[in-house]
Every structure is written in C-alpha cells, then in structure tokens.
Write a protein that holds these residues in place. Structure first.
Motif, PDB file in Angstrom:
ATOM      1  N   LEU A  24       6.024   4.758  12.864  1.00 58.87           N
ATOM      2  CA  LEU A  24       5.314   5.925  13.343  1.00 58.87           C
ATOM      3  C   LEU A  24       3.813   5.971  12.733  1.00 58.87           C
ATOM      4  O   LEU A  24       2.842   6.373  13.222  1.00 58.87           O
ATOM      5  CB  LEU A  24       5.869   7.191  12.951  1.00 58.87           C
ATOM      6  N   PHE A  25       3.609   4.729  11.498  1.00 59.00           N
ATOM      7  CA  PHE A  25       2.369   4.997  10.851  1.00 59.00           C
ATOM      8  C   PHE A  25       1.678   4.083  11.465  1.00 59.00           C
ATOM      9  O   PHE A  25       2.282   2.575  11.913  1.00 59.00           O
ATOM     10  CB  PHE A  25       2.780   4.837   9.296  1.00 59.00           C
TER      11      PHE A  25
ATOM     12  N   SER B   9      -3.017  10.618  14.709  1.00 60.78           N
ATOM     13  CA  SER B   9      -2.577  11.995  14.791  1.00 60.78           C
ATOM     14  C   SER B   9      -1.768  12.419  16.006  1.00 60.78           C
ATOM     15  O   SER B   9      -2.287  11.863  16.960  1.00 60.78           O
ATOM     16  CB  SER B   9      -3.329  13.122  14.321  1.00 60.78           C
ATOM     17  N   GLU B  10      -0.772  13.275  16.163  1.00 57.62           N
ATOM     18  CA  GLU B  10      -0.248  13.800  17.119  1.00 57.62           C
ATOM     19  C   GLU B  10       0.328  15.268  16.962  1.00 57.62           C
ATOM     20  O   GLU B  10       0.347  15.719  15.757  1.00 57.62           O
ATOM     21  CB  GLU B  10       0.810  12.841  17.850  1.00 57.62           C
ATOM     22  N   ARG B  11       0.401  15.812  18.340  1.00 59.73           N
ATOM     23  CA  ARG B  11       1.033  17.162  18.036  1.00 59.73           C
ATOM     24  C   ARG B  11       2.322  17.140  17.542  1.00 59.73           C
ATOM     25  O   ARG B  11       3.038  16.349  17.852  1.00 59.73           O
ATOM     26  CB  ARG B  11       1.065  17.869  19.460  1.00 59.73           C
TER      27      ARG B  11
ATOM     28  N   ARG C 174      -2.110   4.842   6.919  1.00 60.53           N
ATOM     29  CA  ARG C 174      -1.441   3.931   5.957  1.00 60.53           C
ATOM     30  C   ARG C 174      -2.774   3.477   5.027  1.00 60.53           C
ATOM     31  O   ARG C 174      -3.928   2.965   5.534  1.00 60.53           O
ATOM     32  CB  ARG C 174      -1.082   2.830   6.876  1.00 60.53           C
ATOM     33  N   LEU C 175      -2.656   3.531   3.833  1.00 59.08           N
ATOM     34  CA  LEU C 175      -3.774   2.787   2.903  1.00 59.08           C
ATOM     35  C   LEU C 175      -3.161   1.511   2.317  1.00 59.08           C
ATOM     36  O   LEU C 175      -1.998   1.543   1.714  1.00 59.08           O
ATOM     37  CB  LEU C 175      -3.821   3.833   1.664  1.00 59.08           C
TER      38      LEU C 175
ATOM     39  N   GLY D 271       0.686  -1.152   0.021  1.00 56.62           N
ATOM     40  CA  GLY D 271      -0.095   0.076   0.009  1.00 56.62           C
ATOM     41  C   GLY D 271       0.798   1.336  -0.196  1.00 56.62           C
ATOM     42  O   GLY D 271       1.792   1.173  -0.679  1.00 56.62           O
ATOM     43  N   PHE D 272       0.303   2.389   0.833  1.00 50.89           N
ATOM     44  CA  PHE D 272       0.901   3.713   0.762  1.00 50.89           C
ATOM     45  C   PHE D 272       1.023   4.034   2.183  1.00 50.89           C
ATOM     46  O   PHE D 272       0.036   3.986   2.841  1.00 50.89           O
ATOM     47  CB  PHE D 272       0.281   4.534  -0.318  1.00 50.89           C
ATOM     48  N   LEU D 273       2.012   4.904   2.465  1.00 49.69           N
ATOM     49  CA  LEU D 273       2.230   5.722   3.504  1.00 49.69           C
ATOM     50  C   LEU D 273       1.640   7.224   3.494  1.00 49.69           C
ATOM     51  O   LEU D 273       2.321   7.511   2.371  1.00 49.69           O
ATOM     52  CB  LEU D 273       3.445   5.717   4.179  1.00 49.69           C
ATOM     53  N   LEU D 274       0.705   7.760   4.117  1.00 46.65           N
ATOM     54  CA  LEU D 274       0.382   9.029   4.095  1.00 46.65           C
ATOM     55  C   LEU D 274       0.666   9.999   5.087  1.00 46.65           C
ATOM     56  O   LEU D 274       0.552   9.481   6.178  1.00 46.65           O
ATOM     57  CB  LEU D 274      -1.174   8.941   3.824  1.00 46.65           C
ATOM     58  N   LEU D 275       1.175  11.059   4.800  1.00 44.66           N
ATOM     59  CA  LEU D 275       1.413  12.114   5.787  1.00 44.66           C
ATOM     60  C   LEU D 275       1.032  13.423   5.448  1.00 44.66           C
ATOM     61  O   LEU D 275       1.161  13.917   4.538  1.00 44.66           O
ATOM     62  CB  LEU D 275       3.032  12.002   6.046  1.00 44.66           C
TER      63      LEU D 275
END
Length: 214
Positions: free
Chosen positions: A211-212, A195-197, A181-182, A154-158
């Motif tokens: 981290l994903f 999500s995080e600060r 993560r898709l 798949g894909f990692l999205l940021l």
C-alpha cells in the motif's frame, strides 16, 4: 539533504553533572553514547519526564568519542530519549535513530518521535528529505494515529488525520490516511507519499507494504 549538527569542542571541566551512561554504540572510528539523568531510570514510557519532580530531570545528552576515548562533541536531547541502531548504512556509516518521548499520556498525536541520523566527520548528520523546511527537523512519529516501520533500504511512514473540506465545516467523520516511504538511494534520502480516504489507529495492524509508494 542532510542536516548537520556541527562539532562542539568541549572544555576540560566536567559537564552534564548527574547524568549516567545508558547506551553506547562503538564503531570503527567513534563511539556514540547516550547519557541520562539518574532519576529517569524506571520512569514509565508514557511520561515525557516533565512531571513535578523537584529538581526536574536534566536533559539527556548524546556524546561522541573518538577511537582513543576522547570526547569530541555532545548534543542535548529529550529527557527520556533512546538510541537505536538500524540495519541500514549510508555510505558505510551506520544509521541510528534518536527517539525522543514527547508523550503526554493522552491525545491522538502525542507520542515518541524518531529521527534517523549518521555520525559524520564534523558531527551528527540528521536526515532531512528534499523539499522539506530545513528549519523543521524531520521526524517519524509513533502515536495513536501515526507509526512507522523499518524496511529494506529505508522506512515506511503512516499517519491518519481529519480530511478537512476546502470550504464549509468538517463533518467529524472524514479522515485521510497518508502512506510514505523514506528510502536511501544512491547516497540520498528520498521521501515519496500518497494519501487516500480512510481511517487508521495503532490498535489495528500495520498496513501491508504494497500500500506504500515504491
């Protein structure tokens, strides 16, 4: 869920005058090609093609041909679009990316949008994860505060955006980074996010995969 672009039967007269073939990906039962305005060659990737050209650039087209070379369908796309074939497959069908440049040359969220898709019996099938508004196409953005990477399965999205408080004014300092993560699992595309600060821009390194979400 997958969004299906239905098969468009074309008249026998010529269409897309002034377009030239830029990319072509042959497969066992079809051939997928991108046609683009001849004037688009050599344009900077930072431009979206909507400059003051007279006449303006024509929209590009995705065209699908059968194994005998007959044109089956076409879809108009962005003027400076590109095609990529990923390493992924969905039920034996190769997964492609349609990249459309919406960059304005400035701004944190202006850039290139990529849409994963496959070619089905009845046309293009764009990925649309569950619980997403079907009226809004799913895209993976690449800009100052967003990016993505292909990974196994798949894909990692940021992305990074202001962290607005529930009440009161934003202090201009608080941001939140979203990790997504898709992935293709048992024939379905699933999207998981957290999500995080924090703060991130694409001038830095892409975060480690740990981290994903899994």
């Amino acid at each position: 869920m997958r969004r299906l672009w239905p098969l468009l039967l074309l008249p026998t007269v010529a269409v897309g005058a002034g377009l030239e073939q830029r990319q072509c990906f042959p497969a066992q039962s079809f051939k997928l090609c991108l046609y683009q305005d001849a004037g688009a060659q050599g344009l900077d990737d930072a431009s979206d093609g909507d400059d003051e050209r007279k006449p303006p650039l024509a929209q590009a087209e995705l065209r699908i041909y059968d194994s005998q070379g007959g044109q089956l369908s076409r879809l108009r796309v962005g003027r400076l679009s590109k095609l990529e074939r990923t390493r992924l497959s969905d039920g034996g069908k190769p997964v492609f990316l349609l990249e459309e440049n919406h960059g304005a040359g400035f701004g944190s969220y202006s850039g290139v949008e990529a849409r994963p898709f496959t070619v089905g019996e009845h046309g293009l099938v764009f990925v649309q994860p569950p619980r997403r508004d079907a009226a809004k196409p799913f895209v993976m953005a690449r800009a100052l505060k967003s990016d993505w990477r292909e990974t196994r399965g798949g894909f990692l999205l940021l992305s990074c955006a202001p962290d607005f408080p529930a009440s009161g004014q934003w202090d201009g300092q608080a941001f939140r980074v979203r990790y997504g993560r898709l992935k293709l699992q048992d024939g379905r595309w699933l999207l998981t996010e957290r999500s995080e600060r924090g703060f991130w821009e694409n001038e830095g390194d892409f975060p480690a995969e740990r981290l994903f979400p899994k």
